[in-house]
Design an enzyme around this catalytic site. Sequence first.
Site, PDB file in Angstrom:
ATOM      1  N   TYR A 281      92.476 -25.460  20.978  1.00 27.55           N
ATOM      2  CA  TYR A 281      93.724 -26.137  21.331  1.00 27.55           C
ATOM      3  C   TYR A 281      94.953 -25.260  21.134  1.00 27.55           C
ATOM      4  O   TYR A 281      96.069 -25.740  21.276  1.00 27.55           O
ATOM      5  CB  TYR A 281      93.984 -27.346  20.430  1.00 27.55           C
ATOM      6  CG  TYR A 281      92.855 -28.302  20.209  1.00 27.55           C
ATOM      7  CD1 TYR A 281      92.210 -28.922  21.278  1.00 27.55           C
ATOM      8  CD2 TYR A 281      92.464 -28.637  18.917  1.00 27.55           C
ATOM      9  CE1 TYR A 281      91.195 -29.843  21.048  1.00 27.55           C
ATOM     10  CE2 TYR A 281      91.453 -29.558  18.683  1.00 27.55           C
ATOM     11  CZ  TYR A 281      90.825 -30.148  19.763  1.00 27.55           C
ATOM     12  OH  TYR A 281      89.826 -31.063  19.533  1.00 27.55           O
TER      13      TYR A 281
ATOM     14  N   GLY B 152      95.196 -41.680  15.082  1.00 25.04           N
ATOM     15  CA  GLY B 152      96.129 -40.876  15.873  1.00 25.04           C
ATOM     16  C   GLY B 152      97.362 -40.369  15.168  1.00 25.04           C
ATOM     17  O   GLY B 152      98.097 -39.542  15.734  1.00 25.04           O
TER      18      GLY B 152
ATOM     19  N   ARG C 267      89.736 -25.056  16.019  1.00 27.84           N
ATOM     20  CA  ARG C 267      90.967 -25.639  16.562  1.00 27.84           C
ATOM     21  C   ARG C 267      91.930 -24.602  17.148  1.00 27.84           C
ATOM     22  O   ARG C 267      92.503 -24.835  18.219  1.00 27.84           O
ATOM     23  CB  ARG C 267      91.670 -26.509  15.516  1.00 27.84           C
ATOM     24  CG  ARG C 267      90.798 -27.688  15.039  1.00 27.84           C
ATOM     25  CD  ARG C 267      91.557 -28.668  14.163  1.00 27.84           C
ATOM     26  NE  ARG C 267      92.580 -29.367  14.897  1.00 27.84           N
ATOM     27  CZ  ARG C 267      93.852 -29.066  14.894  1.00 27.84           C
ATOM     28  NH1 ARG C 267      94.299 -28.083  14.125  1.00 27.84           N
ATOM     29  NH2 ARG C 267      94.692 -29.730  15.620  1.00 27.84           N
TER      30      ARG C 267
ATOM     31  N   GLU D 275      91.927 -47.007  12.498  1.00 26.30           N
ATOM     32  CA  GLU D 275      90.846 -46.002  12.442  1.00 26.30           C
ATOM     33  C   GLU D 275      91.422 -44.605  12.209  1.00 26.30           C
ATOM     34  O   GLU D 275      91.216 -43.702  13.023  1.00 26.30           O
ATOM     35  CB  GLU D 275      90.062 -45.989  13.769  1.00 26.30           C
ATOM     36  CG  GLU D 275      89.404 -47.288  14.138  1.00 26.30           C
ATOM     37  CD  GLU D 275      88.890 -47.290  15.581  1.00 26.30           C
ATOM     38  OE1 GLU D 275      89.030 -46.267  16.286  1.00 26.30           O
ATOM     39  OE2 GLU D 275      88.372 -48.325  16.004  1.00 26.30           O
ATOM     40  N   PRO D 276      92.125 -44.390  11.117  1.00 22.53           N
ATOM     41  CA  PRO D 276      92.727 -43.066  10.909  1.00 22.53           C
ATOM     42  C   PRO D 276      91.690 -42.038  10.473  1.00 22.53           C
ATOM     43  O   PRO D 276      90.742 -42.368   9.757  1.00 22.53           O
ATOM     44  CB  PRO D 276      93.718 -43.318   9.774  1.00 22.53           C
ATOM     45  CG  PRO D 276      93.094 -44.446   9.006  1.00 22.53           C
ATOM     46  CD  PRO D 276      92.360 -45.300   9.992  1.00 22.53           C
TER      47      PRO D 276
ATOM     48  N   TYR E   3      88.631 -32.139  11.351  1.00 22.38           N
ATOM     49  CA  TYR E   3      88.180 -31.444  12.559  1.00 22.38           C
ATOM     50  C   TYR E   3      88.012 -29.941  12.312  1.00 22.38           C
ATOM     51  O   TYR E   3      88.235 -29.127  13.199  1.00 22.38           O
ATOM     52  CB  TYR E   3      89.134 -31.727  13.744  1.00 22.38           C
ATOM     53  CG  TYR E   3      89.337 -33.211  13.957  1.00 22.38           C
ATOM     54  CD1 TYR E   3      88.308 -33.989  14.481  1.00 22.38           C
ATOM     55  CD2 TYR E   3      90.517 -33.849  13.578  1.00 22.38           C
ATOM     56  CE1 TYR E   3      88.458 -35.361  14.632  1.00 22.38           C
ATOM     57  CE2 TYR E   3      90.676 -35.223  13.734  1.00 22.38           C
ATOM     58  CZ  TYR E   3      89.643 -35.961  14.258  1.00 22.38           C
ATOM     59  OH  TYR E   3      89.786 -37.327  14.400  1.00 22.38           O
TER      60      TYR E   3
ATOM     61  N   CYS F 135      81.809 -12.558  18.411  1.00 23.99           N
ATOM     62  CA  CYS F 135      81.976 -11.700  19.601  1.00 23.99           C
ATOM     63  C   CYS F 135      82.618 -12.430  20.765  1.00 23.99           C
ATOM     64  O   CYS F 135      81.976 -12.689  21.789  1.00 23.99           O
ATOM     65  CB  CYS F 135      80.621 -11.133  19.994  1.00 23.99           C
ATOM     66  SG  CYS F 135      79.930 -10.180  18.660  1.00 23.99           S
ATOM     67  N   GLU F 136      83.843 -12.832  20.593  1.00 27.32           N
ATOM     68  CA  GLU F 136      84.658 -13.455  21.641  1.00 27.32           C
ATOM     69  C   GLU F 136      86.091 -13.026  21.370  1.00 27.32           C
ATOM     70  O   GLU F 136      86.528 -13.087  20.218  1.00 27.32           O
ATOM     71  CB  GLU F 136      84.665 -14.992  21.508  1.00 27.32           C
ATOM     72  CG  GLU F 136      83.355 -15.678  21.559  1.00 27.32           C
ATOM     73  CD  GLU F 136      83.035 -16.220  22.940  1.00 27.32           C
ATOM     74  OE1 GLU F 136      83.974 -16.436  23.730  1.00 27.32           O
ATOM     75  OE2 GLU F 136      81.846 -16.389  23.213  1.00 27.32           O
TER      76      GLU F 136
HETATM   77  C1  LIG Z   1      87.986 -43.959  18.700  1.00 32.20           C
HETATM   78  C2  LIG Z   1      88.695 -43.086  17.735  1.00 32.20           C
HETATM   79  N1  LIG Z   1      89.234 -43.649  16.638  1.00 32.20           N
HETATM   80  C3  LIG Z   1      89.869 -42.904  15.714  1.00 32.20           C
HETATM   81  C4  LIG Z   1      90.022 -41.544  15.871  1.00 32.20           C
HETATM   82  C5  LIG Z   1      90.736 -40.760  14.806  1.00 32.20           C
HETATM   83  O1  LIG Z   1      91.885 -40.172  15.262  1.00 32.20           O
HETATM   84  P1  LIG Z   1      92.792 -39.358  14.237  1.00 32.20           P
HETATM   85  O2  LIG Z   1      91.936 -38.405  13.528  1.00 32.20           O
HETATM   86  O3  LIG Z   1      93.804 -38.712  15.080  1.00 32.20           O
HETATM   87  O4  LIG Z   1      93.415 -40.368  13.316  1.00 32.20           O
HETATM   88  C6  LIG Z   1      89.497 -40.912  17.009  1.00 32.20           C
HETATM   89  C7  LIG Z   1      89.677 -39.472  17.204  1.00 32.20           C
HETATM   90  O5  LIG Z   1      89.590 -38.898  18.221  1.00 32.20           O
HETATM   91  C8  LIG Z   1      88.806 -41.713  17.957  1.00 32.20           C
HETATM   92  O6  LIG Z   1      88.257 -41.153  19.049  1.00 32.20           O
END
Ligand SMILES: Cc1ncc(COP(=O)(O)O)c(C=O)c1O
Length: 429
Positions: free
Chosen positions: A310, A233, A306, A267-268, A382, A353-354
């Site tokens: 978003y 996150g 993106r 979990e980056p 992403y 085509c959007e």
């Molecule tokens: C369960 C989980 N862990 C980790 C991440 C990675 O998040 P970020 O890329 O923002 O670090 C995500 C992204 O949506 C996720 O769904």
Amino acid sequence: MSQPLYPSDELLTKIADKWGTPVYVYYAPQIQRQCRALKKAFAHYPTEIFYAVKANSNLSILGLLKEQGYGADVVSIGELERALAAGITAENIVYSGVGKRFEEIRRAIEVGIRSFHVESLQELKQIGALTDQLSQTARISFRINPDIDAQTLPYIATGMHGTKFGIPEGDLEMALGIYQEYSKLQLVGLSCHLGSQITESRVFRAAGERLARICESLRKKSIELEFLDLGGGLAVQYDDENVLDVEEYAKALTEPLTGTGVKLFLEPGRWLVAESGHLVTRVLYTKQTPKKEFIIVDASMTELIRPALYGAKHPVHVLGKATPTFDLSDSKALFASLAQTREGAVDIVGPVCESGDFLIQDHWMTSPHPGDLISFRVSGAYGMSMASHYNSRPLPAEVLADKDSALVIRRRQSLESLWSDEVSVGESL
Ligand SMILES: Cc1ncc(COP(=O)(O)O)c(C=O)c1O
């Protein structure tokens, strides 16, 4: 906040000339720098890091992260197999996601992953039943939905009630009841992931405090955990966001855990790879309409969704002039009377085509000319992993660059492969 490390314009131009556009270029020194900085920021606390494969799942990128000692956070059997194929061992893989299918769970049990992050009571039963059937143990954590507002875009906020993610804290007793029914399940942790592109340290701190509190309450029930996984996150700077310093982030996450005696898992995704990425595209045409000036390039929402999805803004960088070797090499002469240089707000759009197919809107710049190269920076996360074939567009090539060298790590998709799964299938019911 230090500036990202960028490949030179000369190198990007050479890559575009040699392998064509659109092309994703990832700059390895930038990824390596982020990996080192993150590990350093958490060096004071026992931490294990699992890269979120969804951010960029190219095998060579996974290999690079493995070299840096990172594990993998996966959300599908495709990501699991990719991580294994990249040489990341099963004990360094955690598995999140609300819709794990039967066969996905079975495979993950068989290879012996580090932990399933369980997102519902039914999933818990499914994993439990499969461990009995296979006579194999599975380590699990409960992914808690702590109902904390991540203060980010709604589509990428995942830690609030009203989103599909995790188990509400109120259902924890019930989850523990189900857990006791299956002797081959081992509850080893708690996890949560509040969302992506988070800029507020108090959000991370609140998550740490919440999981630390639940960890203590489990200890009172004689359940000792190995880890608390606080997800990913951490935000990167695309535009004018005030992003967190990595040390501040580490402090916000580790302070609430002090004294718990459990490890921290992370979990980056985005923070590790986003700034390494450059989507390089070539200008095809420019067009002045009564309301707007459009710069039409050969990349589109199919390579980088993106902005359309978003409203994300990726920094635009016009590459220094080079001699294009592409098929409209004489376009400057051809369009000379139509393409004038002026300064103003433009929309950079793709061929799809959007009307939603834009890479940036109302961007102030000196209008480029057909043949010029533009890179959309901070597109390593992403970007390619969300690419599609819409309008039957082949997926672009991906290149891993170092200071003076570059290697194709995914070739441009061939046209034939667009339909190779469709012809002569010959299967019927
Ligand atoms: C369960 C989980 N862990 C980790 C991440 C990675 O998040 P970020 O890329 O923002 O670090 C995500 C992204 O949506 C996720 O769904």
